[in-house]
Structures are given as structure tokens and as C-alpha cells.
Design a protein around this motif. Structure first.
Motif, short mmCIF file in Angstrom:
data_model
loop_
_atom_site.label_atom_id
_atom_site.label_comp_id
_atom_site.label_asym_id
_atom_site.label_seq_id
_atom_site.Cartn_x
_atom_site.Cartn_y
_atom_site.Cartn_z
N ALA A 169 -18.07 -13.01 63.36
CA ALA A 169 -19.39 -12.57 63.69
C ALA A 169 -20.30 -13.77 63.95
O ALA A 169 -20.96 -13.47 64.83
CB ALA A 169 -19.94 -12.42 62.25
N VAL A 170 -20.07 -14.89 63.59
CA VAL A 170 -20.50 -16.18 64.07
C VAL A 170 -20.44 -16.40 65.72
O VAL A 170 -21.25 -16.62 66.37
CB VAL A 170 -20.51 -17.42 63.35
CG1 VAL A 170 -21.21 -18.55 64.05
CG2 VAL A 170 -21.01 -17.38 61.73
N MET A 171 -19.32 -16.36 65.90
CA MET A 171 -18.70 -16.50 67.20
C MET A 171 -19.15 -15.44 68.16
O MET A 171 -19.75 -15.48 69.19
CB MET A 171 -17.21 -16.62 67.31
CG MET A 171 -16.45 -17.83 66.74
SD MET A 171 -14.82 -17.70 66.92
CE MET A 171 -14.32 -19.34 66.82
N PRO A 227 -9.93 -15.81 73.00
CA PRO A 227 -10.82 -15.60 74.35
C PRO A 227 -12.01 -16.18 74.27
O PRO A 227 -12.64 -16.65 75.03
CB PRO A 227 -10.84 -14.05 74.22
CG PRO A 227 -9.77 -13.59 73.43
CD PRO A 227 -9.44 -14.57 72.42
N PHE A 228 -12.74 -16.08 73.27
CA PHE A 228 -14.12 -16.81 72.80
C PHE A 228 -13.85 -18.41 73.29
O PHE A 228 -14.75 -18.74 73.92
CB PHE A 228 -14.70 -16.48 71.45
CG PHE A 228 -15.85 -17.42 71.28
CD1 PHE A 228 -17.32 -17.02 71.97
CD2 PHE A 228 -15.88 -18.45 70.39
CE1 PHE A 228 -18.36 -17.75 71.60
CE2 PHE A 228 -17.19 -19.27 70.50
CZ PHE A 228 -18.40 -18.86 70.95
N SER A 246 -15.48 -18.76 77.03
CA SER A 246 -17.06 -19.25 77.20
C SER A 246 -17.26 -20.53 77.66
O SER A 246 -16.58 -21.39 77.87
CB SER A 246 -17.41 -19.29 75.62
OG SER A 246 -17.32 -18.17 74.88
N PRO A 247 -18.65 -20.62 78.22
CA PRO A 247 -18.83 -22.00 78.75
C PRO A 247 -18.90 -23.00 77.84
O PRO A 247 -19.36 -22.65 76.47
CB PRO A 247 -20.34 -21.71 79.19
CG PRO A 247 -20.68 -20.10 79.14
CD PRO A 247 -19.36 -19.77 78.36
N THR A 280 -4.23 -23.18 75.36
CA THR A 280 -2.97 -22.37 75.54
C THR A 280 -2.75 -21.18 74.87
O THR A 280 -1.97 -20.53 74.74
CB THR A 280 -1.72 -23.26 75.32
OG1 THR A 280 -1.77 -23.99 74.08
CG2 THR A 280 -1.67 -24.64 76.49
N ARG A 281 -3.79 -21.00 73.70
CA ARG A 281 -3.50 -19.94 72.69
C ARG A 281 -4.31 -18.68 73.38
O ARG A 281 -5.05 -18.42 74.35
CB ARG A 281 -4.49 -19.85 71.69
CG ARG A 281 -4.00 -20.99 70.64
CD ARG A 281 -4.78 -21.16 69.31
NE ARG A 281 -4.67 -22.22 68.67
CZ ARG A 281 -5.30 -22.66 67.60
NH1 ARG A 281 -6.14 -22.10 67.20
NH2 ARG A 281 -4.81 -23.71 67.11
N THR A 282 -3.69 -17.57 73.05
CA THR A 282 -3.71 -16.16 73.60
C THR A 282 -4.38 -15.25 72.39
O THR A 282 -4.32 -15.73 71.36
CB THR A 282 -2.53 -15.32 73.98
OG1 THR A 282 -1.72 -15.37 72.95
CG2 THR A 282 -1.66 -16.11 75.05
#
Length: 182
Positions: free
Chosen positions: A37-39, A71-72, A76-77, A61-63
Motif C-alpha cells: 500500500a505504501v509503495m 516491478p515498482f 519507477s524513477p 534482477t528480481r522479477t
């Protein structure tokens, strides 16, 4: 205007350095929901150099299959506060240069939504001292480490916060959410 949301795993005595010690408590799925929720409320990541240098090889390297936060973290920038870092290899990363409160205020003005901060103790202490943290999410574990870097240093300004939320987990950890006191 953006907001800065800080997340830390922390012991009862304030130690947050190398939170690998949290593994012995297990990870309550509700903690994952809270972190998600925070992310999920953030559009970018703000890190100090040391945390960036630890996160880049660990996350790049994590999926999504390995970790739903991948993904976040990868897409993310990412903005890195550092006076010494000259190059970044992790996608979507930008070096902001040395810490300057005005530069962070400018970043908050440019980012529409939240800036997620994790670890980054030196940066977080400066952000708190300059009144730039909008939400402080502490995941407090039932352990006194005794030694290690503490989030709140022995010397520094008083920082008044107001409790905005709390949640207890089956592993004994607490999620305490604070905002600046009015």
C-alpha cells in the motif's frame, strides 16, 4: 505536490542498520500488504547512495514472480542523493547530487504523487530535520539490538510526530505510521 513516505524496519531500541535480523521473525503477509500500500501510493523512489548501492544489485534482477515489489522497484524513477556517486546502472535512476533541502523540495514539486524512501539513514535523518517527511512508516520488531546504527541519532533536532495509524502482526511486529505534528 508530491509527498515523501519513508519505510523502515526497526528494532525497539531504534537500530535499523542491516535489517537482516528481521528474518528470524518471519514475514506476516499483512506486512506485505501494508508495504504494498505504501509503495502503491508512490510514483518514484528516493534513496541515499549506500542504500542505492545495496538495492541496485539486489532488485535489478528480481522479477514479479520472485517478489511482487520488483516491478515498482525496477520500473519507477529512482532519485539518488549522493555527493560521490558518478554513474548509475539501474534503469530509470538519476543522481541528484549532494543533499540540499531545496533540491528535495523541488523534486517534491515535480513528482505528482509519493516518493518512497527505504533505508537511507543519513538521508532520512536530514529529511526529518528539514520537515520534508510526510509519512514515516516504522515496522517495529520486538527486539533490542543493543548495537548498530539508530534511525534517530543521539544528536539532532527534536522532531514532533503524530500517530496516524498502527497495526499489530502475528510475528510480534508493529506498523506505526506517523505524520508531522500540527
Amino acid at each position: 505536490m508530491g509527498t515523501i513516505k519513508v519505510h523502515e524496519f526497526i528494532a525497539l531500541d531504534g537500530v535499523f542498520e542491516d535489517p537482516s535480523w528481521t528474518a528470524e521473525f518471519g514475514f506476516d503477509p499483512k506486512m506485505g500488504e501494508a508495504l504494498g500500500a505504501v509503495m502503491g501510493s508512490c510514483q518514484a523512489i528516493l534513496l541515499g547512495r549506500r542504500t542505492f548501492e545495496m538495492f541496485a544489485p539486489a532488485w535489478s534482477t528480481r522479477t514479479a514472480e520472485e517478489d511482487p515489489g520488483a516491478p515498482f522497484m525496477n520500473e519507477s524513477p529512482k532519485y539518488v542523493v549522493s555527493a560521490t556517486l558518478r554513474a548509475v546502472g539501474w534503469q530509470n535512476s538519476t543522481i541528484l547530487g549532494p543533499y540540499r533541502a531545496e533540491a528535495i523540495r523541488g523534486l517534491k514539486d515535480r513528482v505528482d504523487g509519493g516518493l518512497y524512501v527505504s533505508g537511507s539513514g543519513t538521508l532520512v535523518r536530514a529529511l526529518l530535520a528539514d520537515g520534508l517527511v510526510d509519512e514515516l512508516h516504522l515496522f517495529v520488531f520486538p527486539l533490542a539490538q543493543g548495537t548498530g546504527q539508530r534511525l534517530f541519532a543521539d544528536r539532532g533536532p527534536a522532531i514532533k510526530l503524530a500517530l496516524a495509524g498502527s497495526e499489530a502482526y502475528s510475528n510480534g511486529a508493529l506498523h506505526l505510521t506517523y505524520r508531522p505534528a500540527a
